[in-house]
Write an enzyme that holds these catalytic residues in place. Structure first.
Site, PDB file in Angstrom:
ATOM      1  CD  GLU A   1      -1.389  -2.383   2.012  1.00 27.15           C
ATOM      2  OE1 GLU A   1      -2.194  -2.923   2.865  1.00 27.15           O
ATOM      3  OE2 GLU A   1      -0.223  -2.659   1.993  1.00 27.15           O
TER       4      GLU A   1
ATOM      5  CG  LEU B   1      16.440 -30.040  -2.701  1.00 29.43           C
ATOM      6  CD1 LEU B   1      16.201 -29.990  -1.250  1.00 29.43           C
ATOM      7  CD2 LEU B   1      15.461 -30.543  -3.632  1.00 29.43           C
TER       8      LEU B   1
ATOM      9  N   GLY C   1       9.216 -36.758  -2.362  1.00 26.50           N
ATOM     10  CA  GLY C   1       8.973 -38.432  -2.896  1.00 26.50           C
ATOM     11  C   GLY C   1       7.710 -38.726  -2.088  1.00 26.50           C
TER      12      GLY C   1
ATOM     13  CE1 TYR D   1       7.731 -46.016   0.743  1.00 26.75           C
ATOM     14  CE2 TYR D   1      10.043 -45.242  -0.080  1.00 26.75           C
ATOM     15  CZ  TYR D   1       9.006 -46.135   0.280  1.00 26.75           C
ATOM     16  OH  TYR D   1       9.065 -47.390  -0.305  1.00 26.75           O
TER      17      TYR D   1
ATOM     18  CB  ALA E   1       4.159 -37.170  -0.641  1.00 24.45           C
TER      19      ALA E   1
END
Length: 387
Positions: free
Chosen positions: A50, A202, A296, A298, A300
Site C-alpha cells: 500500500e 534443491l 517423494g 513416502y 508425501a
C-alpha cells in the site's frame, strides 16, 4: 484487483514472514479511470504494497480508489501501519479482497478505514486472493505453513523403478515449471531418503534466477545426511536447515554445523521419526508461510496421513515404467485423499509431453469452498474468512 493480485504474486517466496500483497491506485471519473500507482510487498517484507503504491501515486491519490489484496495492517511494527498512509493520502475508496486473520489486524484495518469516512468494499476476487495468501492465513490460524506437494509419475503410476531402470519421467518444460514453483516457495522440503538416494541440489536453476533459491529443509530423524552430499557442500551459499529429533547424535549435529548447515531438533513421533506437525510448527515460528515438499512418495503419504497437504501437483510423463517392480507415486493415504475428494482437482496444465494436475483441499478461505457470490461488506468478508 486482478493487477494487484498479479503484482503480489511476483514476490511470493521473497517476503516471508509477511504476506506478498499487491496494491493499485486508480484515479479519475467513471469511464476515464487511470492507474496512478501500483506496488507489491518488497523482498524481506517491507515496505508494504500500500505504501509503495501510494508513494508512486503522490498527490494523484487524493480522491482515488485503492485496490489491495489483503486487509491493510493497522498495527505499529518496524514501520507505521498502512492504515495511517491510507488516511493521510486522502483516498475516497478502498477495495480489498480478503480480511487479515492476524489478531493485530483482524477487522481493525477495515474498521479504521470506514470510521474515517472512506467507502469500503471487501471480498473482490476473494477466491484468488485466498489462494495467494493461504500460507499467511494458515501460519496465523493454525501455526503452520501451507504445504504443497510436487510429485512426478510415469504413465503407469510409478515414481521410481529398480536400480537397473534408467528412469527420467518429465521433460524440460515440466522441469522448468518445477523451478518456477520452487522460486515462489519460502522453503523446499525433502526427507532423508530422497536426499540420500537422489543427492538433489534443491536450487532454482533458471537463467538469471539463481538468487531466488528458497530455504532448503531436510527431515533427518537420525542425522544420516552426509557431508559429501550436494546439500551440505552448498550450505554456505544456500540456506540449509536439517530438522531432526532431540535424540539425534550430537557428533553428527556438530559435523553438519561446521559445514554451514543449521540443525534444529523437534519432538519425535511414536516411531522415533521427526514429528511432522512439530516440524511445520518450527518452520512457521521462523516465518515460513509457503512450503513445497519434493520429498517423494513416502514423505508425501506421511503428510497426507497427518492431513497436512494443502495442494498436490501430480506431473505425469509420457512413458511407462513397464513392470510392477517400481515405487508407486501415490501412497495409500494420498491416493485416498484424492479419490475421496478431500483433495479436488482445480487445474490441469500441458507441459510439453507431460501433464500437471493440481489438487487442492478445502479451507474456509480457499477457492474450492468459496461462495458463489462474493461478500460486499467488511462484516461479511470478515465472517467468511475469520470464522
Amino acid at each position: 484487483m486482478r493487477l494487484a493480485l498479479a503484482l503480489g504474486r511476483r514476490n511470493l517466496g521473497r517476503t516471508w514472514p509477511n504476506p506478498s500483497v499487491g496494491a493499485v491506485v486508480v484515479a479519475g471519473p467513471p469511464g476515464q479511470e487511470r492507474i496512478v500507482g501500483q506496488g507489491a510487498t518488497a523482498p524481506g517484507g517491507r515496505p508494504h504494497a500500500e505504501t509503495e503504491a501510494l508513494a508512486m501515486a503522490g498527490a494523484a491519490a487524493r480522491g482515488a480508489t485503492l485496490y489491495v489484496t489483503l486487509e491493510p495492517c493497522s498495527h505499529h511494527g518496524r514501520t507505521p501501519p498502512c492504515t495511517d498512509a491510507i488516511l493521510a493520502a486522502g483516498l475516497a475508496r478502498v477495495v480489498t479482497a480478503i480480511a487479515d486473520p492476524d489478531p493485530r489486524v483482524a477487522g481493525r484495518g477495515h474498521g479504521l478505514i470506514e470510521a474515517a469516512g472512506l467507502a469500503l468494499t471487501t471480498g473482490m476476487l476473494r477466491a484468488e486472493a485466498a489462494r495467494d495468501h493461504l500460507g499467511h492465513v494458515l501460519r496465523v490460524t493454525e501455526g503452520r505453513p501451507a504445504v504443497s506437494l510436487k510429485l512426478a509419475r510415469t504413465q503407469d503410476g510409478f515414481a521410481a523403478g529398480t536400480p537397473r531402470d534408467r528412469l527420467r519421467i518429465t521433460g524440460a518444460v515440466a522441469d522448468g515449471a518445477v523451478h518456477l514453483w520452487r522460486m515462489h516457495a519460502d522453503a523446499i522440503m525433502v526427507g532423508i531418503g530422497t536426499a540420500r538416494a537422489d543427492d538433489p541440489a534443491l536450487t532454482v536453476r533458471l537463467p538469471g534466477l539463481s538468487g531466488r533459491s528458497p530455504l532448503r529443509v531436510i527431515l533427518d530423524s537420525h542425522l544420516r545426511l552426509q557431508p559429501s552430499s550436494a546439500l551440505v557442500r552448498a550450505a554456505h551459499d544456500v540456506p540449509t536447515l536439517v530438522i531432526t529429533t532431540r535424540a539425534a547424535p550430537a557428533h553428527a549435529r556438530r559435523t553438519l554445523t561446521t559445514f554451514g548447515v543449521e540443525v534444529a531438533g523437534v519432538a519425535a513421533d511414536p516411531a522415533g521419526r521427526v514429528d511432522l506437525r512439530s516440524a511445520l510448527a518450527l518452520l512457521a515460528e521462523r516465518g515460513i508461510t509457503r512450503l513445497c515438499s519434493e520429498g517423494g512418495p513416502y514423505l508425501a503419504d506421511a503428510l497426507a496421513a497427518a492431513d497436512l497437504v494443502d495442494t498436490c501437483t501430480l506431473i505425469t510423463g509420457p512413458a511407462a515404467l513397464g513392470h510392477a517392480d517400481g515405487l508407486p507415486a501415490l501412497g495409500p493415504r494420498l491416493a485416498l485423499a484424492i479419490e475421496s475428494g478431500h483433495l479436488r482437482a482445480v487445474e490441469s496444465l500441458v507441459l510439453g509431453p507431460d501433464r500437471a494436475v493440481t489438487y487442492e483441499r478445502s479451507h474456509p478461505c480457499s477457492p474450492v469452498s468459496s461462495p458463489t457470490s462474493e461478500p460486499s461488506s467488511a462484516s461479511a468478508a470478515t465472517r467468511a474468512c475469520d470464522g
